[in-house]
Design a protein around this motif. Structure first.
Motif, PDB file in Angstrom:
ATOM      1  N   ASP A 208       0.848  -1.187   0.000  1.00 32.94           N
ATOM      2  CA  ASP A 208       0.000   0.000   0.000  1.00 32.94           C
ATOM      3  C   ASP A 208       0.885   1.239   0.000  1.00 32.94           C
ATOM      4  OD1 ASP A 208      -2.984   1.012   0.995  1.00 32.94           O
ATOM      5  OD2 ASP A 208      -1.364   2.265   1.759  1.00 32.94           O
ATOM      6  N   HIS A 209       0.604   2.162  -0.888  1.00 30.28           N
ATOM      7  CA  HIS A 209       1.342   3.422  -0.903  1.00 30.28           C
ATOM      8  C   HIS A 209       0.595   4.418  -1.781  1.00 30.28           C
ATOM      9  CE1 HIS A 209       4.677   6.269  -0.987  1.00 30.28           C
ATOM     10  NE2 HIS A 209       5.157   5.591   0.037  1.00 30.28           N
ATOM     11  N   PRO A 210       0.679   5.723  -1.465  1.00 28.87           N
ATOM     12  CA  PRO A 210       0.041   6.695  -2.356  1.00 28.87           C
ATOM     13  C   PRO A 210       0.690   6.724  -3.740  1.00 28.87           C
ATOM     14  CG  PRO A 210       0.710   7.733  -0.263  1.00 28.87           C
ATOM     15  CD  PRO A 210       1.200   6.320  -0.227  1.00 28.87           C
ATOM     16  N   ASP A 211       1.939   6.307  -3.823  1.00 27.98           N
ATOM     17  CA  ASP A 211       2.667   6.342  -5.093  1.00 27.98           C
ATOM     18  C   ASP A 211       2.674   4.946  -5.710  1.00 27.98           C
ATOM     19  OD1 ASP A 211       4.410   6.574  -7.188  1.00 27.98           O
ATOM     20  OD2 ASP A 211       6.106   7.310  -5.992  1.00 27.98           O
ATOM     21  N   TRP A 212       2.011   4.812  -6.850  1.00 33.20           N
ATOM     22  CA  TRP A 212       1.895   3.529  -7.556  1.00 33.20           C
ATOM     23  C   TRP A 212       3.261   2.868  -7.772  1.00 33.20           C
ATOM     24  CZ3 TRP A 212      -1.831   0.235  -9.325  1.00 33.20           C
ATOM     25  CH2 TRP A 212      -1.565  -0.560 -10.435  1.00 33.20           C
ATOM     26  N   ARG A 213       4.292   3.705  -8.004  1.00 29.92           N
ATOM     27  CA  ARG A 213       5.627   3.146  -8.290  1.00 29.92           C
ATOM     28  C   ARG A 213       6.215   2.416  -7.085  1.00 29.92           C
ATOM     29  NH1 ARG A 213       8.477   8.542 -10.091  1.00 29.92           N
ATOM     30  NH2 ARG A 213       7.500   8.956  -8.083  1.00 29.92           N
ATOM     31  N   GLN A 214       5.695   2.718  -5.904  1.00 29.80           N
ATOM     32  CA  GLN A 214       6.234   2.064  -4.698  1.00 29.80           C
ATOM     33  C   GLN A 214       5.634   0.675  -4.490  1.00 29.80           C
ATOM     34  OE1 GLN A 214       8.673   3.535  -2.886  1.00 29.80           O
ATOM     35  NE2 GLN A 214       8.568   5.187  -4.406  1.00 29.80           N
ATOM     36  N   ILE A 215       4.650   0.304  -5.312  1.00 35.59           N
ATOM     37  CA  ILE A 215       4.042  -1.023  -5.155  1.00 35.59           C
ATOM     38  C   ILE A 215       4.802  -1.989  -6.053  1.00 35.59           C
ATOM     39  CG2 ILE A 215       1.902  -2.349  -5.340  1.00 35.59           C
ATOM     40  CD1 ILE A 215       0.896  -0.159  -3.821  1.00 35.59           C
ATOM     41  N   ASP A 216       5.455  -2.952  -5.438  1.00 37.70           N
ATOM     42  CA  ASP A 216       6.233  -3.924  -6.206  1.00 37.70           C
ATOM     43  C   ASP A 216       5.359  -5.161  -6.443  1.00 37.70           C
ATOM     44  OD1 ASP A 216       7.971  -5.834  -7.172  1.00 37.70           O
ATOM     45  OD2 ASP A 216       9.633  -5.201  -5.883  1.00 37.70           O
ATOM     46  N   PHE A 217       4.697  -5.175  -7.589  1.00 34.55           N
ATOM     47  CA  PHE A 217       3.724  -6.241  -7.856  1.00 34.55           C
ATOM     48  C   PHE A 217       4.377  -7.614  -7.917  1.00 34.55           C
ATOM     49  CE2 PHE A 217       1.496  -2.434  -9.036  1.00 34.55           C
ATOM     50  CZ  PHE A 217       0.227  -2.668  -8.535  1.00 34.55           C
ATOM     51  N   LYS A 218       5.577  -7.663  -8.468  1.00 33.11           N
ATOM     52  CA  LYS A 218       6.280  -8.941  -8.576  1.00 33.11           C
ATOM     53  C   LYS A 218       6.640  -9.459  -7.172  1.00 33.11           C
ATOM     54  CE  LYS A 218       9.346 -11.858 -10.812  1.00 33.11           C
ATOM     55  NZ  LYS A 218      10.023 -12.383  -9.659  1.00 33.11           N
ATOM     56  N   ALA A 219       7.117  -8.557  -6.316  1.00 34.46           N
ATOM     57  CA  ALA A 219       7.504  -8.984  -4.956  1.00 34.46           C
ATOM     58  C   ALA A 219       6.295  -9.500  -4.180  1.00 34.46           C
ATOM     59  CB  ALA A 219       8.165  -7.821  -4.210  1.00 34.46           C
ATOM     60  N   VAL A 220       5.167  -8.820  -4.330  1.00 39.97           N
ATOM     61  CA  VAL A 220       3.949  -9.260  -3.635  1.00 39.97           C
ATOM     62  C   VAL A 220       3.556 -10.649  -4.144  1.00 39.97           C
ATOM     63  CG1 VAL A 220       1.467  -8.822  -3.379  1.00 39.97           C
ATOM     64  CG2 VAL A 220       3.104  -6.940  -3.109  1.00 39.97           C
ATOM     65  N   SER A 221       3.598 -10.817  -5.454  1.00 44.86           N
ATOM     66  CA  SER A 221       3.237 -12.094  -6.057  1.00 44.86           C
ATOM     67  C   SER A 221       4.175 -13.207  -5.570  1.00 44.86           C
ATOM     68  CB  SER A 221       3.302 -11.936  -7.586  1.00 44.86           C
ATOM     69  OG  SER A 221       3.154 -13.156  -8.213  1.00 44.86           O
ATOM     70  N   ASP A 222       5.476 -12.930  -5.571  1.00 39.60           N
ATOM     71  CA  ASP A 222       6.443 -13.944  -5.127  1.00 39.60           C
ATOM     72  C   ASP A 222       6.192 -14.346  -3.675  1.00 39.60           C
ATOM     73  OD1 ASP A 222       7.600 -13.789  -7.595  1.00 39.60           O
ATOM     74  OD2 ASP A 222       9.363 -12.623  -6.955  1.00 39.60           O
ATOM     75  N   ARG A 223       5.903 -13.341  -2.837  1.00 39.77           N
ATOM     76  CA  ARG A 223       5.726 -13.627  -1.421  1.00 39.77           C
ATOM     77  C   ARG A 223       4.465 -14.471  -1.178  1.00 39.77           C
ATOM     78  NH1 ARG A 223       6.287  -8.584   0.210  1.00 39.77           N
ATOM     79  NH2 ARG A 223       4.299  -8.151   1.193  1.00 39.77           N
ATOM     80  N   ALA A 224       3.374 -14.106  -1.855  1.00 37.41           N
ATOM     81  CA  ALA A 224       2.120 -14.863  -1.664  1.00 37.41           C
ATOM     82  C   ALA A 224       2.287 -16.303  -2.169  1.00 37.41           C
ATOM     83  CB  ALA A 224       0.968 -14.165  -2.373  1.00 37.41           C
ATOM     84  N   ILE A 225       2.993 -16.456  -3.291  1.00 39.62           N
ATOM     85  CA  ILE A 225       3.197 -17.806  -3.843  1.00 39.62           C
ATOM     86  C   ILE A 225       4.057 -18.641  -2.896  1.00 39.62           C
ATOM     87  CG2 ILE A 225       4.392 -19.077  -5.682  1.00 39.62           C
ATOM     88  CD1 ILE A 225       3.305 -16.945  -7.648  1.00 39.62           C
ATOM     89  N   GLU A 226       5.108 -18.023  -2.382  1.00 42.18           N
ATOM     90  CA  GLU A 226       5.993 -18.753  -1.466  1.00 42.18           C
ATOM     91  C   GLU A 226       5.219 -19.204  -0.218  1.00 42.18           C
ATOM     92  OE1 GLU A 226       9.328 -16.350  -0.199  1.00 42.18           O
ATOM     93  OE2 GLU A 226       9.745 -17.786   1.419  1.00 42.18           O
ATOM     94  N   LYS A 227       4.393 -18.301   0.305  1.00 40.19           N
ATOM     95  CA  LYS A 227       3.612 -18.649   1.501  1.00 40.19           C
ATOM     96  C   LYS A 227       2.586 -19.731   1.192  1.00 40.19           C
ATOM     97  CE  LYS A 227       4.239 -14.751   4.453  1.00 40.19           C
ATOM     98  NZ  LYS A 227       4.263 -14.685   5.899  1.00 40.19           N
ATOM     99  N   ALA A 228       1.970 -19.649   0.010  1.00 36.52           N
ATOM    100  CA  ALA A 228       0.966 -20.661  -0.359  1.00 36.52           C
ATOM    101  C   ALA A 228       1.600 -22.050  -0.390  1.00 36.52           C
ATOM    102  CB  ALA A 228       0.357 -20.321  -1.711  1.00 36.52           C
ATOM    103  N   ARG A 229       2.747 -22.133  -1.032  1.00 40.05           N
ATOM    104  CA  ARG A 229       3.407 -23.443  -1.146  1.00 40.05           C
ATOM    105  C   ARG A 229       3.862 -23.958   0.225  1.00 40.05           C
ATOM    106  NH1 ARG A 229       3.904 -24.787  -6.191  1.00 40.05           N
ATOM    107  NH2 ARG A 229       4.401 -23.316  -7.856  1.00 40.05           N
ATOM    108  N   ALA A 230       4.448 -23.037   1.016  1.00 40.34           N
ATOM    109  CA  ALA A 230       4.973 -23.452   2.322  1.00 40.34           C
ATOM    110  C   ALA A 230       3.863 -23.837   3.291  1.00 40.34           C
ATOM    111  CB  ALA A 230       5.820 -22.329   2.908  1.00 40.34           C
ATOM    112  N   SER A 231       2.653 -23.342   3.041  1.00 42.63           N
ATOM    113  CA  SER A 231       1.568 -23.576   4.013  1.00 42.63           C
ATOM    114  C   SER A 231       0.759 -24.833   3.704  1.00 42.63           C
ATOM    115  CB  SER A 231       0.646 -22.353   4.071  1.00 42.63           C
ATOM    116  OG  SER A 231      -0.051 -22.203   2.851  1.00 42.63           O
ATOM    117  N   ARG A 232       1.192 -25.599   2.694  1.00 44.29           N
ATOM    118  CA  ARG A 232       0.424 -26.805   2.339  1.00 44.29           C
ATOM    119  C   ARG A 232       0.453 -27.867   3.449  1.00 44.29           C
ATOM    120  NH1 ARG A 232       2.630 -27.826  -3.635  1.00 44.29           N
ATOM    121  NH2 ARG A 232       4.444 -27.102  -2.495  1.00 44.29           N
ATOM    122  N   ASN A 233      -0.598 -28.640   3.471  1.00 43.89           N
ATOM    123  CA  ASN A 233      -0.707 -29.766   4.406  1.00 43.89           C
ATOM    124  C   ASN A 233      -0.387 -29.399   5.851  1.00 43.89           C
ATOM    125  OD1 ASN A 233      -1.314 -31.600   2.246  1.00 43.89           O
ATOM    126  ND2 ASN A 233       0.851 -31.431   1.656  1.00 43.89           N
TER     127      ASN A 233
END
Lengths: 461, 540
Positions: A208-233
């Motif tokens: 979250d940031h007032p400046d769109w450029r401060q949102i790192d979409f790739k980093a958010v995606s990587d983090r959510a994917i990593e957590k999804a995989r690690a949280s299995r079973n």
């Protein structure tokens, strides 16, 4: 439809995207103030454009663009007052809103706690408007959404669901006492949940940031994917008291709720956790660990909040808890006058100071504990102790002998931020968080706490 | 102990809508005369603007479009003790246009109700749909709906709350506050009136045009008793349920006559015994059970949740995937039937047509204890075509499409979801008399449930200890924790038709951007065996 035809005429829009400059907004609100026949009139105006895109199951679902403005008129006759809001800015619409607020105010019973409107004030300048956010197109938002959608599709075993919302606008306030304030701002928020297709894993990340450029979409995606995989079973563990590492999002979810308990009047009246047995309040007393400092400051570069509140009261740095001591409670203008105190606005944009521990150091120093990504469905159970219940969600992990060893099932807690902040072990660096249930500009550190009270297990993934 | 019988009488009085005062009786007679003419037709100027949007959408290549022009008004009167805090009237008016272009949705909204403004909103929707173009396999397909060329609906009511003078509303609240303040120990009272009026016009490219006026009324009230030494405070609140009714509903709930009792209940909670943790049989009053139904049945049976569309916010559902649950999953005992509808009088989700242009039907979500259906929109019904085919039922939306304003896109929202009464003519007292060791809970309190709707915790307002079939005293600090299927399968007694009442929420949140929905849940008093009760009291 009972609205008159004139509503559908021209003259209602102020600009194509409902954005006004400082001078334009001032001219507009002053025009409204001049319409007044009441003793007092206070006007607030806000408008702008918001674009959003939503996706789930690896496809875009709904998406929209909204242009909207709202005018709020409060008219007063002595201690009588009433508020009318409208989105109809035609000359007839403005006239109607002012007359209606006057008519209702005349009928309203006296408000013995009525406060006079503020005279002109000095406000801190906060620069929270970014052209990079204001100039976004639907294609920009779609491309950002595809960062996660495409990654999840490529993976083959993941489903991404997320929401991106970005907007630009302003708020302004004026009165017949000569007060005027204007605050242009932009906002951009991204929240993403990635679930594994076997239904056993779910990970969340946001920015979250007032400046769109401060949102790192790739980093958010990587983090959510990593957590999804690690949280299995995930495995079941016995509910009970655990050492817990709460990421900034989870800390914000729970500690931000203290805001609702800081009201000075409730404490003075004995219906608050900060009321003292036998009378008085706990102001000046140590209430939490000495490393805890919580303050509001719209000008803080991590917060960038509106520097005035709904009454036009300037908002500056206000320290609520300093080194574990309750420094002050929150005084409305009325209660401040009655108690000979200074009105200090609400918690609003809020930040908790941190320490320099990294999450890795917190994990490494934990023989047995739980790492929590975020909290969900927080509801107050007992206002006497700020006791809340809620659950962990989207990434809950077991720590054994200084390492994350496996995912655990989600847990329900019954815990108070006041108890938790007395059980502090380590603090990390404060981060701006993206998705607390209460919302707003919020900055909190990662915390390691002991004896966090989990009361039951949930099968929910 | 104040009597729960009085509480029930209050509920009965409210639901029976007995008109006790002459002004109301006159208003009712007038309203009946007025309503004989039926709801008014759509304003031609509004119709013209809606057509403008639909034409622009078709010109832009949309295969389907709908447009909504709505005026949404709220009125609040806010009081505390013997004073008015504020009076607020909000009013917003604008257009929202939704287009389906090559199977992809786009939505544009503006408060500009000039022709140019409506066309600009439509073009915004088209541009967004183009930017978001979906792969062929993902494209949206809509279930068919019978067009309604001239649909008109008005919430049944006697008095439009927006015609009642402010001082009359304030007077009722202030008098109620005064009654509660007479109770020793009661130090603070907050009460409000909150009214909603939605004038909604809808048109779509199938040829549907509807105009509807929806009213809702609510009187939130809270009395707080404080111990003189500041060691405890207790609040009695949520005493009158919201409803889609007129001002007469709040008058007939008799807040002034009942406020003293509500105050006494707050004061009595200060003296109540703190509950011993353990397992108890719970007898749940409709004023409490509606919220448990809302959270643990109505939410998990939303099809968008089950299909993963709400994963990022409201959550998914344990009742998924539908292929493994429909016709198979036992939610509760065989006497458990759960109905979805938008037709019950007074139900907060009750309307004539939904925001897809569909006339909602009544449908059984749970039939004889087994999952039978989900809540659907036109976009969602085809996802269950295999199930409807096996049941020899048509593929049609249940009419659950809703937007909370012209400025938000419509999506699946909850209809009224209700527990149907049992066949035996029994009620609250019979359930208590049949219970050996338990807790009877009246009123809704704290509530929290996970994102798949498995694990929940509920508080309440008033808790009565039951021993040997009798109420022996009041308890406090009570909350129960439950796992949804276990809880509903532990239900062993339910009340009959005469004990049916509705509870409601004005603010059910869902979606991104967040939208609220008002919804009611009818139910009967019910008993649940052996539920885990925790004690929520701590020392600060």
């Amino acid at each position: 439809m009972s609205a008159p035809r004139s509503l559908f005429g021209k003259g209602s829009m102020l600009s194509p995207n409902d954005m006004l400059s400082r001078a334009e907004a001032q001219a507009f609100v002053e025009r409204v103030v001049k319409l007044s026949r009441a003793d007092t009139i206070g006007v607030s105006l806000g408008g702008g454009y918001t674009g959003n895109i939503r996706f789930a199951a690896n496809r875009i679902s709904t998406s929209g663009g909204v242009t909207n403005s709202q005018l709020v008129v409060q008219s007063g006759y002595g201690p009588k007052h009433a508020v009318v809001t409208t989105s109809d800015f035609s000359p007839a619409g403005l006239e109607r809103a002012v007359r209606q607020s006057e008519a209702i105010a005349k009928l309203a019973p006296d408000d013995p706690e009525d406060m006079p409107l503020l005279p002109p004030q000095q406000y801190t300048n906060v620069d929270a408007y970014f052209d990079t956010t204001a100039n976004l197109t639907p294609a920009d938002r779609a491309a950002a959404a595809h960062t996660a959608i495409d990654a999840a599709r490529r993976a083959g075993d993941l489903a991404a669901a997320g929401f991106i919302v970005a907007g630009s606008g302003y708020s302004a306030i004026a009165s017949n006492t000569g007060m005027y304030a204007y605050f242009p701002s932009t906002s951009a928020n991204y929240q993403l949940t990635v679930r594994t297709n076997d239904g056993t894993g779910s990970g969340w990340a946001g920015a979250d940031h007032p400046d769109w450029r401060q949102i790192d979409f790739k980093a958010v995606s990587d983090r959510a994917i990593e957590k999804a995989r690690a949280s299995r079973n995930p495995v079941a563990i016995e509910p009970g008291r655990y050492t817990v590492i709460l990421e900034p999002q989870a800390v914000g979810d729970l500690v931000q709720l203290l805001a609702f308990a800081l009201d000075a009047r409730s404490a003075d009246e004995g219906r608050s956790p900060f009321a003292k047995q036998g009378g008085g309040t706990k102001t000046g007393e140590k209430i939490v660990d000495p490393r805890v400092t919580i303050f509001s400051d719209p000008a803080d570069p991590q917060l960038l909040g509106q520097p005035w509140n709904g009454e036009g009261l300037p908002l500056n740095r206000e320290v609520w808890i300093e080194n574990g001591v309750l420094k002050q409670l929150q005084y409305s203008r009325f209660w401040a006058r009655k108690k000979n105190a200074r009105p200090n606005g609400g918690l609003g944009a809020v930040k908790m100071m941190g320490g320099d521990a990294t999450t890795e150091q917190m994990i490494a120093s934990t023989p047995r504990g739980i790492l929590v990504t975020r909290l969900w469905y927080l509801r107050q159970v007992d206002p006497r102790t700020v006791l809340y219940t809620g659950l962990t969600r989207d990434g809950t992990f077991l720590i054994e002998n200084g390492k994350i060893t496996r995912a655990v099932k989600n847990l329900r807690f019954n815990e108070s931020p006041l108890f938790m902040l007395n059980n502090l072990e380590m603090l990390g660096r404060p981060e701006r968080v993206a998705g607390t249930e209460a919302g707003g500009n919020v900055v909190f550190p990662t915390l390691k706490v002991r004896d966090f009270n989990f009361t039951s297990l949930s099968d929910a993934v | 102990m104040t009597s729960r019988r009085d509480f029930l009488k209050a509920g009965a009085a409210a639901s029976a809508l007995a008109v006790a005062n002459p002004a109301l009786a006159r208003a009712e007679a007038l309203a009946q005369r007025a309503s004989s003419a039926g709801p008014p037709p759509m304003d031609p100027a509004v119709r013209e603007l809606l057509m403008e949007a639909l034409n622009a959408a078709k010109l832009g290549g949309a295969e389907f479009a709908d447009a909504r022009i709505g005026r949404y008004r709220n009125n609040y009167v806010i009081t505390r003790e013997q004073q008015i805090v504020n009076v607020v009237d909000t009013d917003t008016l604008g257009v929202g246009v939704r287009v389906l272009l090559n199977g992809t949705w786009g939505f544009g909204a503006s408060r500009d109700l000039s022709k140019a403004g409506v066309v600009a909103a439509t073009r915004e929707a088209l541009a967004i749909a183009k930017a978001n173009a979906l792969p062929a396999a993902d494209r949206v397909r809509l279930a068919p709906a019978t067009p309604t060329p001239d649909g008109r609906y008005v919430t049944p009511h006697t008095i439009d709350p927006f015609t009642v003078p402010i001082e009359q509303k304030a007077d009722l609240l202030i008098r109620a506050n005064a009654e509660a303040m007479k109770v020793p120990g009661v130090k603070y009272v907050n009460s409000n009136m909150f009214f909603v009026k939605e004038e909604k016009n809808y048109a779509n490219t199938d040829g549907t045009f509807t105009t509807q006026t929806v009213l809702r009324s609510w009187l939130p009230f809270a009395a707080t008793a404080v111990k003189p030494d500041f060691t405890d405070f207790q609040t009695r609140t949520n005493v009158i349920q919201p409803a889609a009714r007129g001002y007469e509903y709040l008058v007939n709930a008799r807040p002034v006559e009942h406020a003293r009792q509500w105050g006494e209940e707050a004061a009595e909670l200060l003296k109540a015994k703190s509950v011993d943790v353990g397992r108890y049989d719970l007898v749940l009053h409709p004023s409490h059970l509606w919220l448990t139904i809302h959270e643990s049945i109505a939410h998990p049976t939303e099809l968008d949740r089950a299909m993963g569309y709400e994963a990022n916010y409201a959550g998914t559902s344990f009742l998924a995937p539908p292929r493994e649950k429909l016709g198979k999953f036992r939610y509760g005992p065989s006497f458990m039937n759960i109905q979805g509808d938008r037709s019950q009088e007074g139900g907060c989700a009750t309307i004539g047509w939904d925001d897809d242009g569909v006339k909602p039907d009544e449908f059984l979500i749970i039939r004889n204890g087994i999952v039978n259906d989900y809540q659907t929109t036109r976009e969602q019904a085809p996802m269950l075509d295999w199930w409807y085919a096996s049941q020899k039922r048509p593929v049609r939306s249940h009419g659950c499409c809703h937007s909370d304003s012209w400025s938000d896109v419509q999506f699946q929202r909850m209809p009224n979801v209700s527990l149907l009464p049992g066949t035996k003519d029994i009620g609250w007292d019979d359930l208590i008399a049949a219970t050996d060791r338990g807790i009877a809970i009246v009123g809704d309190g704290s509530f929290s449930i996970d994102q798949q709707r498995y694990n929940a915790q509920f508080g309440g307002q008033l808790f009565y200890e039951i021993k040997g079939g009798k109420i022996v005293g009041m308890l406090k600090d009570v909350a129960y924790q439950m796992r949804t299927p276990d809880f509903w399968n532990s239900m062993d007694m339910i009340g009959g038709r005469k004990s049916y009442e509705m509870g409601a929420s004005f603010f059910d949140g869902k979606g991104q951007p967040g939208q609220v929905n008002a919804v009611s849940h009818g139910c009967v008093p019910s008993r649940f065996r052996n539920v885990n009760v925790i004690n929520t009291g701590r020392k600060a």
